[in-house]
Design a protein around this motif. Structure first.
Motif, PDB file in Angstrom:
ATOM      1  N   ILE A 164       7.755 -29.127  68.841  1.00  0.00           N
ATOM      2  CA  ILE A 164       9.075 -28.336  69.568  1.00  0.00           C
ATOM      3  C   ILE A 164       8.491 -27.963  71.073  1.00  0.00           C
ATOM      4  O   ILE A 164       7.456 -27.662  71.077  1.00  0.00           O
ATOM      5  CB  ILE A 164       8.962 -26.878  69.221  1.00  0.00           C
ATOM      6  CG1 ILE A 164       9.401 -27.097  67.494  1.00  0.00           C
ATOM      7  CG2 ILE A 164      10.380 -26.116  69.566  1.00  0.00           C
ATOM      8  CD1 ILE A 164       9.407 -25.663  66.676  1.00  0.00           C
ATOM      9  N   LEU A 165       9.135 -28.811  72.121  1.00  0.00           N
ATOM     10  CA  LEU A 165       8.832 -28.469  73.499  1.00  0.00           C
ATOM     11  C   LEU A 165       9.829 -28.382  74.193  1.00  0.00           C
ATOM     12  O   LEU A 165      10.952 -28.593  73.894  1.00  0.00           O
ATOM     13  CB  LEU A 165       7.980 -29.887  73.611  1.00  0.00           C
ATOM     14  CG  LEU A 165       8.623 -31.267  74.000  1.00  0.00           C
ATOM     15  CD1 LEU A 165       7.653 -32.271  74.669  1.00  0.00           C
ATOM     16  CD2 LEU A 165       9.008 -31.758  72.592  1.00  0.00           C
ATOM     17  N   GLU A 195      13.866 -30.602  71.336  1.00  0.00           N
ATOM     18  CA  GLU A 195      13.282 -30.086  72.636  1.00  0.00           C
ATOM     19  C   GLU A 195      14.386 -28.645  72.778  1.00  0.00           C
ATOM     20  O   GLU A 195      15.527 -28.709  72.492  1.00  0.00           O
ATOM     21  CB  GLU A 195      14.188 -31.203  73.730  1.00  0.00           C
ATOM     22  CG  GLU A 195      13.274 -32.396  73.713  1.00  0.00           C
ATOM     23  CD  GLU A 195      13.681 -33.137  74.938  1.00  0.00           C
ATOM     24  OE1 GLU A 195      14.732 -33.065  75.552  1.00  0.00           O
ATOM     25  OE2 GLU A 195      13.174 -34.348  75.074  1.00  0.00           O
ATOM     26  N   VAL A 196      13.940 -27.756  73.439  1.00  0.00           N
ATOM     27  CA  VAL A 196      14.495 -26.320  73.367  1.00  0.00           C
ATOM     28  C   VAL A 196      14.085 -25.912  74.912  1.00  0.00           C
ATOM     29  O   VAL A 196      12.930 -25.836  75.035  1.00  0.00           O
ATOM     30  CB  VAL A 196      13.897 -25.371  72.348  1.00  0.00           C
ATOM     31  CG1 VAL A 196      14.797 -24.224  72.649  1.00  0.00           C
ATOM     32  CG2 VAL A 196      14.109 -25.917  71.014  1.00  0.00           C
ATOM     33  N   GLY A 197      14.999 -25.491  75.477  1.00  0.00           N
ATOM     34  CA  GLY A 197      14.890 -25.107  76.996  1.00  0.00           C
ATOM     35  C   GLY A 197      14.410 -23.424  77.094  1.00  0.00           C
ATOM     36  O   GLY A 197      13.962 -23.009  78.007  1.00  0.00           O
ATOM     37  N   ASN A 198      14.314 -22.747  75.755  1.00  0.00           N
ATOM     38  CA  ASN A 198      14.253 -21.340  76.036  1.00  0.00           C
ATOM     39  C   ASN A 198      12.932 -21.126  75.142  1.00  0.00           C
ATOM     40  O   ASN A 198      12.592 -21.197  74.016  1.00  0.00           O
ATOM     41  CB  ASN A 198      15.182 -20.568  75.322  1.00  0.00           C
ATOM     42  CG  ASN A 198      15.129 -18.993  75.249  1.00  0.00           C
ATOM     43  OD1 ASN A 198      14.494 -18.577  74.387  1.00  0.00           O
ATOM     44  ND2 ASN A 198      15.737 -18.530  76.388  1.00  0.00           N
ATOM     45  N   MET A 199      11.848 -20.383  75.956  1.00  0.00           N
ATOM     46  CA  MET A 199      10.524 -19.996  75.416  1.00  0.00           C
ATOM     47  C   MET A 199      10.643 -19.250  74.033  1.00  0.00           C
ATOM     48  O   MET A 199      10.014 -19.451  73.271  1.00  0.00           O
ATOM     49  CB  MET A 199       9.537 -19.785  76.325  1.00  0.00           C
ATOM     50  CG  MET A 199       9.286 -20.789  77.343  1.00  0.00           C
ATOM     51  SD  MET A 199       8.126 -20.083  78.430  1.00  0.00           S
ATOM     52  CE  MET A 199       6.493 -20.219  77.381  1.00  0.00           C
ATOM     53  N   GLU A 204      10.442 -18.481  68.142  1.00  0.00           N
ATOM     54  CA  GLU A 204      11.002 -18.270  66.813  1.00  0.00           C
ATOM     55  C   GLU A 204      11.059 -19.323  65.951  1.00  0.00           C
ATOM     56  O   GLU A 204      10.814 -18.958  64.777  1.00  0.00           O
ATOM     57  CB  GLU A 204      12.453 -17.596  67.260  1.00  0.00           C
ATOM     58  CG  GLU A 204      13.463 -17.404  65.794  1.00  0.00           C
ATOM     59  CD  GLU A 204      12.946 -16.127  65.199  1.00  0.00           C
ATOM     60  OE1 GLU A 204      13.335 -15.881  64.327  1.00  0.00           O
ATOM     61  OE2 GLU A 204      12.292 -15.214  65.899  1.00  0.00           O
ATOM     62  N   LEU A 205      11.200 -20.453  66.141  1.00  0.00           N
ATOM     63  CA  LEU A 205      11.230 -21.710  65.532  1.00  0.00           C
ATOM     64  C   LEU A 205       9.845 -21.845  64.910  1.00  0.00           C
ATOM     65  O   LEU A 205       9.533 -22.352  63.682  1.00  0.00           O
ATOM     66  CB  LEU A 205      11.617 -22.857  66.179  1.00  0.00           C
ATOM     67  CG  LEU A 205      13.357 -23.010  66.713  1.00  0.00           C
ATOM     68  CD1 LEU A 205      13.412 -24.027  67.596  1.00  0.00           C
ATOM     69  CD2 LEU A 205      13.977 -23.085  65.458  1.00  0.00           C
ATOM     70  N   CYS A 206       8.765 -21.728  65.858  1.00  0.00           N
ATOM     71  CA  CYS A 206       7.445 -21.848  65.408  1.00  0.00           C
ATOM     72  C   CYS A 206       7.158 -20.620  64.195  1.00  0.00           C
ATOM     73  O   CYS A 206       6.525 -21.048  63.253  1.00  0.00           O
ATOM     74  CB  CYS A 206       6.644 -21.553  66.521  1.00  0.00           C
ATOM     75  SG  CYS A 206       6.388 -23.126  67.566  1.00  0.00           S
TER      76      CYS A 206
END
Length: 270
Positions: A164-165, A195-199, A204-206
Motif C-alpha cells: 500500500i503506497l 495506491e491511496v492518497g490519504n495516510m 487503517e488498511l495496514c
C-alpha cells in the motif's frame, strides 16, 4: 506566437548573448547547455517577479504572514506541534499552509504562491536554495496480526505481501522507490500494488492486515506505541532522509524566509 516569430526571438536572444541556445538534428530541436542555463535564470527571475507585488503590500500593511507548503508527513505530523507553539507566542500571525506532494509544491514555488516549502522527497537541488530541517528514519509498517510482525526478514521476504503506497509524486513513495532500486527491486515485484492518497486510510488498511506500507517513523510513532501498528523488523534496510526547507534562489525576501527557518527550527527543538 507563430513559428517564424519564435525563430526570430530565438535569433535575437542568441545575438544578444552571443551563444547558441538551440541545437538541431534534422527535424529535432533541443536546448544547448547555454539554453538550459538561460531557461533556469529566466524561471527564477519570473518566479521572483511574481512575488514582488505581495511583498510590497506586506510592507505597506505592516504584516508578516507565514505562507508555505509542506509534504504530507511534515504537514500532518511534524508541523502541527510547531504551529501550536507559534500561535501561543504570536497569536496574531496570519498563517497559510498548503499540504501537497513534492512535485506540486515545487510548482507553487516557481509560481510564487508560497514563500517556502518543507519537502521530504527528492527535488532538484540545483534549482532551489535549501536548508536541512531534520533527518528522519524510514520504516516498514504492518498489522500486529501480520505474520511478518514478529520475524526479521529482508525486502525480498516481503514481496508476497500487498504493498500500500501513496500516489506518484509523493515524497514517501519517491524515497521507497529509491530504496528498492538500490536493492535491484521495484514496486512491481510485490504481489499487489494499492495506491491511496490519504495516510490515515493507509494506516487503517495496514491495521486491518490488508497489506504493508513504508512511512517515516515520525508518522506512525503514536500508532506503534498504542499497538495499533507494528514496525516490520527488516534486515539490511537502514533508510533515512532529510526533511528540507526549500525556497527560491535570489529571492527578494531571503532574510525574512531564513528568519522563518530559524524560527521553525528553534520551535521544533524546544
Amino acid at each position: 506566437m507563430t513559428q517564424p516569430a519564435v525563430s526570430q526571438q530565438i535569433r535575437f536572444l542568441e545575438n544578444h548573448y552571443q551563444v547558441a541556445l538551440i541545437s538541431s538534428k534534422g527535424k529535432k530541436f533541443s536546448l544547448t547547455e547555454e539554453g538550459r542555463a538561460l531557461q533556469e535564470y529566466a524561471r527564477t527571475l519570473y518566479a521572483n517577479s511574481e512575488r514582488i507585488l505581495p511583498l510590497l503590500h506586506r510592507i505597506k500593511n505592516h504584516t508578516k504572514p507565514l505562507i508555505f507548503g509542506a509534504t504530507l508527513t511534515i504537514g500532518e505530523y511534524t508541523i502541527p506541534p510547531i504551529l501550536l507553539k507559534l500561535f501561543k507566542e504570536d497569536p496574531e500571525t496570519n498563517i497559510s499552509m498548503f499540504v501537497e506532494n513534492t512535485h506540486i509544491l515545487q510548482k507553487m514555488l516557481w509560481e510564487g504562491k508560497i514563500d517556502f516549502a518543507l519537502l521530504e522527497g527528492h527535488f532538484n537541488q540545483n534549482q532551489f536554495e535549501y536548508k536541512e530541517l531534520s533527518n528522519e528514519t524510514f520504516v516498514g509498517v504492518c498489522s500486529p496480526n501480520n505474520k511478518i510482525a514478529a520475524t526479521a526478514t529482508s525486502l525480498e521476504g516481503l514481496l508476497d505481501q500487498n504493498l500500500i503506497l501513496r500516489e506518484p509524486g509523493s515524497g514517501t513513495r519517491d524515497i521507497f522507490e529509491h530504496a528498492l532500486y538500490n536493492q535491484n527491486l521495484s514496486i512491481n515485484d510485490f504481489e499487489r500494488k494499492i495506491e491511496v492518497g490519504n495516510m490515515n486510510a493507509i494506516k487503517e488498511l495496514c491495521h486491518e492486515n490488508i497489506g504493508i506500507t513504508f512511512m517515516y517513523r515520525e508518522a506512525i510513532k503514536k500508532e506503534v506505541s498504542q499497538g495499533y501498528l507494528k514496525e516490520i523488523p527488516l534486515q539490511n534496510f537502514n533508510v533515512s532522509h532529510l526533511f528540507n526547507f526549500v525556497y527560491l534562489k535570489n529571492c527578494p525576501d531571503k532574510t525574512q524566509i531564513e528568519y522563518w527557518f530559524d524560527r521553525i527550527s528553534n520551535l521544533r527543538n524546544t
